[in-house]
Structures are given as C-alpha cells and as structure tokens.
Design an enzyme around this catalytic site. Structure first.
Site, PDB file in Angstrom:
ATOM      1  N   ALA A  68     -20.746 -11.811  27.107  1.00 13.17           N
ATOM      2  CA  ALA A  68     -20.295 -11.441  28.595  1.00 13.17           C
ATOM      3  C   ALA A  68     -21.455 -10.588  29.012  1.00 13.17           C
ATOM      4  CB  ALA A  68     -19.049 -10.382  27.772  1.00 13.17           C
ATOM      5  N   GLY A 107     -19.537 -13.457  23.759  1.00 13.56           N
ATOM      6  CA  GLY A 107     -18.664 -14.490  24.305  1.00 13.56           C
ATOM      7  C   GLY A 107     -19.173 -15.865  24.409  1.00 13.56           C
ATOM      8  N   GLU A 110     -18.096 -17.097  21.530  1.00 10.28           N
ATOM      9  CA  GLU A 110     -16.804 -17.591  21.553  1.00 10.28           C
ATOM     10  C   GLU A 110     -16.758 -18.962  22.365  1.00 10.28           C
ATOM     11  OE1 GLU A 110     -16.269 -13.490  22.724  1.00 10.28           O
ATOM     12  OE2 GLU A 110     -14.732 -13.349  21.310  1.00 10.28           O
ATOM     13  N   GLU A 130     -20.688  -7.916  18.853  1.00 10.11           N
ATOM     14  CA  GLU A 130     -20.134  -7.005  19.545  1.00 10.11           C
ATOM     15  C   GLU A 130     -20.041  -5.800  18.796  1.00 10.11           C
ATOM     16  OE1 GLU A 130     -19.284 -10.241  19.539  1.00 10.11           O
ATOM     17  OE2 GLU A 130     -18.566 -10.865  21.365  1.00 10.11           O
TER      18      GLU A 130
HETATM   19  C1  3H9 Z   1     -19.528  -9.649  24.434  1.00 15.32           C
HETATM   20  O1  3H9 Z   1     -19.997 -11.004  24.590  1.00 15.32           O
HETATM   21  C2  3H9 Z   1     -17.777  -9.551  24.558  1.00 15.32           C
HETATM   22  C3  3H9 Z   1     -17.136 -10.593  24.432  1.00 15.32           C
HETATM   23  O2  3H9 Z   1     -16.523 -10.834  22.999  1.00 15.32           O
HETATM   24  C4  3H9 Z   1     -15.627 -10.387  24.921  1.00 15.32           C
HETATM   25  C5  3H9 Z   1     -15.615 -10.630  26.550  1.00 15.32           C
HETATM   26  C6  3H9 Z   1     -14.181 -10.465  27.058  1.00 15.32           C
HETATM   27  N1  3H9 Z   1     -25.161  -8.783  29.665  1.00 15.32           N
HETATM   28  O3  3H9 Z   1     -32.840  -8.199  24.947  1.00 15.32           O
HETATM   29  P1  3H9 Z   1     -33.643  -8.779  26.310  1.00 15.32           P
HETATM   30  C7  3H9 Z   1     -30.408  -8.341  29.814  1.00 15.32           C
HETATM   31  S1  3H9 Z   1     -20.253  -8.340  24.271  1.00 15.32           S
HETATM   32  C8  3H9 Z   1     -26.101  -8.172  30.389  1.00 15.32           C
HETATM   33  O4  3H9 Z   1     -35.125  -7.996  26.541  1.00 15.32           O
HETATM   34  P2  3H9 Z   1     -34.606 -11.170  24.651  1.00 15.32           P
HETATM   35  C9  3H9 Z   1     -31.227  -7.262  29.398  1.00 15.32           C
HETATM   36  O5  3H9 Z   1     -30.543  -5.925  29.559  1.00 15.32           O
HETATM   37  C10 3H9 Z   1     -21.982  -8.950  24.540  1.00 15.32           C
HETATM   38  N2  3H9 Z   1     -27.311  -8.241  30.388  1.00 15.32           N
HETATM   39  O6  3H9 Z   1     -34.147 -10.506  25.951  1.00 15.32           O
HETATM   40  C11 3H9 Z   1     -32.587  -7.276  29.827  1.00 15.32           C
HETATM   41  O7  3H9 Z   1     -32.574  -7.020  31.243  1.00 15.32           O
HETATM   42  P3  3H9 Z   1     -33.744  -6.167  31.967  1.00 15.32           P
HETATM   43  C12 3H9 Z   1     -22.371  -9.583  23.305  1.00 15.32           C
HETATM   44  C13 3H9 Z   1     -27.748  -8.735  29.361  1.00 15.32           C
HETATM   45  O8  3H9 Z   1     -35.098 -12.544  25.015  1.00 15.32           O
HETATM   46  C14 3H9 Z   1     -32.659  -8.867  29.810  1.00 15.32           C
HETATM   47  O9  3H9 Z   1     -31.354  -9.217  29.802  1.00 15.32           O
HETATM   48  N3  3H9 Z   1     -23.937 -10.129  23.438  1.00 15.32           N
HETATM   49  C15 3H9 Z   1     -27.152  -8.960  28.292  1.00 15.32           C
HETATM   50  O10 3H9 Z   1     -35.534 -10.424  23.789  1.00 15.32           O
HETATM   51  C16 3H9 Z   1     -33.583  -9.316  28.808  1.00 15.32           C
HETATM   52  O11 3H9 Z   1     -32.887  -8.972  27.510  1.00 15.32           O
HETATM   53  C17 3H9 Z   1     -24.848  -9.426  22.935  1.00 15.32           C
HETATM   54  O12 3H9 Z   1     -24.672  -8.244  22.517  1.00 15.32           O
HETATM   55  C18 3H9 Z   1     -25.704  -9.350  28.514  1.00 15.32           C
HETATM   56  N4  3H9 Z   1     -25.089  -9.628  27.441  1.00 15.32           N
HETATM   57  O13 3H9 Z   1     -33.190 -11.328  23.881  1.00 15.32           O
HETATM   58  C19 3H9 Z   1     -26.276  -9.897  23.139  1.00 15.32           C
HETATM   59  N5  3H9 Z   1     -28.081  -9.419  27.347  1.00 15.32           N
HETATM   60  O14 3H9 Z   1     -34.911  -7.477  31.817  1.00 15.32           O
HETATM   61  C20 3H9 Z   1     -27.133  -9.065  23.730  1.00 15.32           C
HETATM   62  C21 3H9 Z   1     -29.293  -9.179  27.617  1.00 15.32           C
HETATM   63  O15 3H9 Z   1     -33.289  -5.984  33.301  1.00 15.32           O
HETATM   64  N6  3H9 Z   1     -28.377  -9.620  24.146  1.00 15.32           N
HETATM   65  N7  3H9 Z   1     -29.227  -8.603  28.786  1.00 15.32           N
HETATM   66  O16 3H9 Z   1     -34.302  -5.129  30.920  1.00 15.32           O
HETATM   67  C22 3H9 Z   1     -29.409  -9.905  23.060  1.00 15.32           C
HETATM   68  O17 3H9 Z   1     -29.185  -9.698  21.957  1.00 15.32           O
HETATM   69  C23 3H9 Z   1     -30.585 -10.191  23.632  1.00 15.32           C
HETATM   70  O18 3H9 Z   1     -30.923  -9.968  25.075  1.00 15.32           O
HETATM   71  C24 3H9 Z   1     -30.905 -11.681  23.728  1.00 15.32           C
HETATM   72  C25 3H9 Z   1     -32.318 -12.059  24.241  1.00 15.32           C
HETATM   73  C26 3H9 Z   1     -31.150 -12.161  22.168  1.00 15.32           C
HETATM   74  C27 3H9 Z   1     -29.844 -12.607  24.582  1.00 15.32           C
END
Ligand code: 3H9
Length: 655
Positions: A68, A107, A110, A130
């Site tokens: 999400a 998400g 999911e 999450e």
């Molecule tokens: C969820 O999904 C809830 C659902 O169950 C329910 C829904 C109803 N959203 O980490 P990076 C940005 S909760 C917005 O350096 P990498 C991050 O801020 C979510 N922005 O890259 C950064 O921005 P900036 C569950 C996001 O390649 C840029 O992307 N998901 C999100 O080292 C690059 O990020 C997670 O918890 C996001 N979801 O790693 C996953 N994710 O450049 C969270 C990232 O402006 N994300 N950004 O600073 C991660 O673990 C890592 O970002 C990922 C990529 C592995 C995906």
C-alpha cells in the site's frame, strides 16, 4: 492490441489471449488510488473482451508491488479500496496469475495471494512486513496466507514480517513455479487453466495444524514483540482464519488494520521508516559523486577490525588486513575466518559466499601492502598517539586519492586528521560492535572532510548494508553523547532515591530490552571509570557528580564480566545485591540527600527528556542533521524501542 492504458500507472497488452497488466508506479509500484483504479479498469476490460482468456499481473522495473502507499495512510481513504480490488480478482471468472518479477510486499503480496496462481522470477520475494509498520495486513493477508501455507508458517511470516525467497515460497506452497521469465510463464499458466475450475485462495480450507506447533510459533513471535502490539494482533488474526469464515476473518482483519493504522505505534514506526530513507541524504552532497572503492585496507584485526572486515568482504570488496606481526596477522585472519564460519552456521551467509570472501582477503604484517587500497579504515587501540602515528605513516603509503577512515569512538577525529598532509581525505567511520552484525554506523564529517570523501564513506557503509548516519565532531558523536546524558540522569535519580532495579524495571516495562544499569554491567564499568579519572581535574566542581559508579569500581565491581556490578551475577542471572543498596545509601547520606520515591512514569519521562534535551543540543550545534537521525542512532545502537519512534519522536508527541 497495442498497449492499452487503464490509468496513469497501469497499462496492458494482450499476448496470445492473455492480458498482461503492468503496474508502473515508481519508485516501488505502491498501490496508490490510481493503481487500484487501473487494476479495476483492466479487469473490466478483460471481463468484457471475449478474446481475452486470462490475465497476468506484473510490476515494471525491479519490484512487483511494494505494498500500500504508506504516504496515503494519514489521508482519507479513496475508492476503490484494496480489499474490494482483491475480492474482484479472487472471484474473477477468468484466471488471474501474478507474475512476481521482484519484491511482493504487504498489499503487493496480498495481490499475489488473491490471484489464482503465483509465478515468481528469480529475484522475487514475498513478505507481509506490516508489523514493522505497527499494523497488520489489511487486504486479506492474514486470511489468505494460512489457506496456502498453513497456520504455523503464516504466523511466522505475518508475526515477524520476514520475506521469503522463491525457493522457500515454492516449498511453502505460496509459489506455483519459479521461472526465468515470470510474465511468459504466468501467461502460459493463465492459458492452461482458462475454462477450468480456478483455485481461489479464499475458498481453500485452512490446513489442520498441530496445536503444539501453532503454540510454539505463537510464543516465538510474542517473545520478540516486547510490548509492541501489532505482532500479537497479526498472530491472533492468522489463528482466527482456522475458526472463521473468510468473510468473518476479513472483517476482523480490516477492523484491526484500521484501529492499528491510527495508533501511536504505527505513527512511530512510519516515522522510523521514512527516517531511514532520509538518513544520509544531505543537501551539500547533492550531485557529489562518490569515489570508486574496490580495495579496502583495515588496520587492526581485533574484534572490531575483524567485524569490519567480515562486513566489507561479504559486501564484495577485496580486503587487505594489516597487523604489526606475522603472528598477529595469522590470528587476525583466523578471527575473520571464524566469524565467516559462524555466519554460515547461523544461515546468514552461504558457504559459497564465505569461500569467495576468504579468497578476497589477505592479512599481512606489512603496511606497505596498503598501497593499492582505495579506502583504509583503522581499528586500532583508541589512543590519540597510536592513531596519529598510524595516520602519519599511512599518509606516506596510500595513493593521493585514497581515503583514510578512523573508527574512533571517543577521540577527536579532527585532531587525527590534522596530523596528516591531506586532512580533506580523512573521515570517521564509527562502527558499532559486533561490526558485522550491527547496522548502525556513524559517519563523521570532520572539519576538513571533502564532500566526495563523505559521499564515498556513506556509499560504502550503505553497500555494507549499514544504516549510516552523518554526524559532526563532538565527544562521543551522537550516540555516546546522548547515552552519557541518559546515564547521568539515571544516576541522579538513583542518588535521589530510585533503586537501580526500579529504573531498569521501568525502562524494560516501557519497551527497552534492558534497563540502563543492566546495560552498563554488560558493557563493563571500568572504561567509563578510567575516563572519569582522566577527566577529574577538568571537571567543574559546581557540576553535579554522582560518585556511586566510582565506589562500585573501587569495590572491584566492574560489571557482568567480574560477576558483580550494579547487580550480583554469582547465581548466573542478575540479582539485587544488598551491598550495592548499602553503598548507595551511604553515598546519599554523605551528601545529605533524603531519598524519595520515583514512579515508573517519572523515571521514564525524566530519562526521555534527558535524551531529547541532549538531542536538541546536538541539533543546535549542527552535529546532527535532523532529529530523526538521532532517533535512528538510539534505536539501532542503544536498544531504544523502534515502536516508540526514538527519543526525539517520543518526547515531541508524549503518550
Ligand atoms: C501495506 O501494504 C498495508 C496493506 O496490508 C493493507 C492495505 C489496505 N509506500 O526503501 P527504498 C519509497 S503497508 C510509499 O529506499 P529499496 C521510499 O520512501 C506497506 N512509499 O528502496 C523511498 O522514497 P524516497 C507494506 C514507499 O529499493 C523510495 O520508495 N510494505 C513505499 O531499497 C525507495 O525506497 C512495506 O512495508 C510504500 N509502500 O527497497 C514495504 N515503499 O526515494 C516498504 C517504499 O522519496 N518498502 N517507498 O526516499 C520497502 O521495504 C522497500 O522500499 C522496498 C524497496 C524493499 C520495496
């Protein structure tokens, strides 16, 4: 059909009767309102087109879907909601297959769970992280995952937030087949199952699990949660999947998700998430290219140097370790090899990576071997003369464009740099012990450090998988300076009437894994004692000084290693020692202090304030770039509970 656009971020093209839907929403293909809209439009199109037999969903770039959009969390929800999109996918009349090209998180995972099949590419991973954001999956993760992998594995994944790679996903029943070209394979699968009864995850029966195994998996998650609510909630929801209908389970999950999303814990962990992404970004480094680093010299291969060597080797660098004698070099090499073996034993490293790492390592007794190094890190005894002598010598050995880094904890790196011919190439790299495990690294921007030298140190630390935090020169840098203020305040309270065990109990109940006096005992009391004795002459006599730690050391109580410190460890665990209580009472009486009682709330509030005040001073002095950097240092180096957001966050929004 030429590529169709279903929304700003979702396109589709038909390949042999299968609509390949691509989500292209950089940086991580998060499920923003536009993506959800696009997915619905793509499904409308696929349903209405007689010549489309199925759908494959994939992500553009290296990520499938990062979850999400976390930035939408604070805003009013916009339709279509993700659970509705996933309900539509699950009940779609034609097969929808996930072509998981990269990370499928939250998400994103999911979405994959709601599909009728999942084909990961080699770089894919599946995870429900999450809980790391203080929430639970909110679009069916806790209900659909156990239907595919069983309750124990689902408890582990949702409760810890751990991601699984394709092989494990296939073993668990989460992935159908691993493919070099997941899109082609997913399209192939869609064609193969079109017109047959589809395997709808929500309609599957949750496999019956052994009660003892479920209990053990639950206990494992809860024991690590330490007061954080979301892991326990995730486990409760997964277990409920075995007892409730899909509809009931989804409703319960959604309600829990919404409740937790608005909680303080979630706000704190979101703060930590964005703080980590902001760390190391400095305006002054905008457009500054780091230098290339291939060969890293490490002077000193004791515990710290060996840990740095292991982190450097496993990140793919060549390492030249330097010791003073051939015997010490051989011992250093053995120490590094032993740490690599341990990493293999614990599953953190593959045997092949260990062998490759060792092949890139030389440890010698001749500093001249550092000539080809791009970066040299010293990890020798923390003494100014030892370090300045070394840096002067290195100056004459390394190339003109090589970088010199000091790992000092307490010395002034500006003084070390000043003794070299090129102070602009000197930077601090303050690793935390054990350096191969601890993520935190303070990158010290010295007075003369050149911007590209700082940029190189940051890039290097990131390549090691560390969390680098930039800080200016000050005694103890960010972490140890705040820790000193924290410790001083704890000692004031003990002198005023709190017992060390009361202070520790209050901190542990609040979320610290260990109270401060227990931590001090673990670290040993003698180093701080020696420092106090060195600084005694410089101390302002008007400044409050608590003598109790000196009295402990004078009594031979140096902490855990000596069996006694603030506590007694002779029985194998920490126990309150009447001798310490008496010693504290004597010290109070000597100063005429009438002890008073402290509540747990007051103890925690005063310690948080002491940390936050010192943090504010660091910001005012320009030592730390932002408050969130201070939070990250305390969380990653000093046991501050992440779900409380760090001292700056916690004191800015007290509970
Ligand atoms: C969820 O999904 C809830 C659902 O169950 C329910 C829904 C109803 N959203 O980490 P990076 C940005 S909760 C917005 O350096 P990498 C991050 O801020 C979510 N922005 O890259 C950064 O921005 P900036 C569950 C996001 O390649 C840029 O992307 N998901 C999100 O080292 C690059 O990020 C997670 O918890 C996001 N979801 O790693 C996953 N994710 O450049 C969270 C990232 O402006 N994300 N950004 O600073 C991660 O673990 C890592 O970002 C990922 C990529 C592995 C995906």
């Amino acid at each position: 059909m030429a590529a169709a656009r279903f929304s700003e971020t979702v396109t589709g093209d038909v390949r042999d009767g299968v609509l390949v839907v691509t989500i292209d929403n950089p940086p991580v293909n998060a499920l923003s309102a536009d993506v959800r809209d696009g997915l619905m439009a793509a499904l409308d199109h696929a349903e209405a087109s007689a010549d489309i037999v199925g759908v494959a969903v994939t992500g553009a770039g290296r990520i499938f879907i990062g979850g999400a959009d976390i930035r939408e969390f604070g805003k009013p929800p916009v339709e279509p909601h993700l659970p509705d999109v996933l309900d539509r996918i699950e009940n779609f009349p034609k097969p929808v297959i996930a072509a998981v090209n990269g990370a499928a998180l939250g998400g994103g995972c999911e979405v994959a769970l709601a599909c009728h099949g999942r084909i990961p590419g080699e770089k894919a991973s599946f995870g429900l992280p999450e809980v790391k954001l203080g929430i639970v999956p909110g679009a069916g993760g806790t209900q659909r995952l156990p239907r595919l992998v069983g309750i124990p594995a689902a408890i582990d994944m949702t409760g810890t937030g751990r991601s699984v790679k394709p092989e494990e996903a296939a073993r668990l029943g989460l992935a159908d087949k691993i493919a070099a070209d997941p899109v082609a394979e997913a399209a192939q699968l869609a064609r193969a199952v079109a017109g047959t009864p589809l395997r709808r995850t929500g309609a599957l029966t949750v496999p019956v699990a052994d009660v003892a195994i479920v209990e053990a998996a639950t206990k494992k998650v809860l024991s690590k949660a330490r007061g954080q609510a979301s892991p326990g909630e995730a486990v409760r929801l997964v277990r409920a999947a075995a007892e409730m209908s899909l509809k009931g389970g989804l409703a319960e999950e959604r309600a829990t998700f919404i409740r937790l999303r608005d909680s303080r814990e979630a706000a704190a962990l979101r703060h930590v998430f964005f703080a980590e992404r902001a760390a190391g970004k400095l305006d002054k480094l905008e457009g500054v290219a780091p230098r290339e680093v291939k060969i890293v010299g490490i002077v000193g291969t004791g515990l710290m140097g060996a840990g740095i060597a292991v982190a450097t080797l496993t990140a793919g660098y060549r390492v030249v370790g330097v010791e003073q004698t051939a015997e010490a070099a051989a011992a250093g090499r053995n120490r590094i090899a032993g740490m690599l073996d341990k990493a293999v034993e614990s599953g953190r490293l593959s045997a092949a990576s260990r062998d490759e790492s060792l092949a890139r390592l030389t440890v010698v007794a001749d500093a001249a071997e550092l000539t080809p190094a791009d970066l040299v890190i010293e990890a020798v005894f923390d003494d100014l003369t030892v370090k300045t002598d070394l840096f002067r010598k290195l100056d004459g050995i390394v190339r003109a464009d090589a970088i010199l880094a000091t790992n000092t904890s307490y010395l002034n790196p500006d003084e070390i740099a000043a003794t070299t011919a090129h102070p602009e190439r000197v930077v601090g790299l303050h690793f935390f012990s054990p350096a191969n495990i601890m993520r935190l690294t303070e990158v010290v921007d010295c007075k003369a450090t050149a911007p590209d030298v700082l940029a190189t140190a940051l890039a290097f630390a990131k390549k090691l998988g560390k969390l680098p935090i930039v800080c200016g020169v000050t005694e103890g840098f960010i972490g140890n300076r705040i820790y000193s203020a924290y410790r001083r305040e704890a000692e004031f309270m003990v002198e005023d009437g709190a017992e060390p065990q009361e202070v520790d109990a209050a901190l542990e109940a609040w979320g610290f894994p260990m109270g401060i006096f227990t931590v001090n005992d673990m670290a040993g009391l003698e180093i701080a004692w020696a420092k106090r004795k060195r600084q005694a002459a410089m101390r302002d006599p008007k400044e409050r000084y608590v003598e109790i730690p000196d009295r402990l050391c004078e009594a031979g109580r140096f902490g855990r290693k000596s069996g006694r410190g603030w506590y007694d460890y002779s029985s194998g665990h920490r126990a309150v020692d009447p001798q310490v209580t008496a010693l504290i009472e004597t010290a109070r009486a000597a100063k005429g202090i009438v002890p008073r009682r402290f509540s747990s709330e007051e103890i925690v509030a005063r310690l948080l304030k002491a940390m936050a005040d010192e943090g504010s001073a660091l910001l005012a002095e320009g030592i730390a770039a932002r408050a969130s950097d201070i939070d990250l240092v305390m969380i990653n180096g000093y046991g501050f509970p992440a779900y409380k957001g760090g001292p700056m966050f916690a004191s800015a929004s007290p509970s």
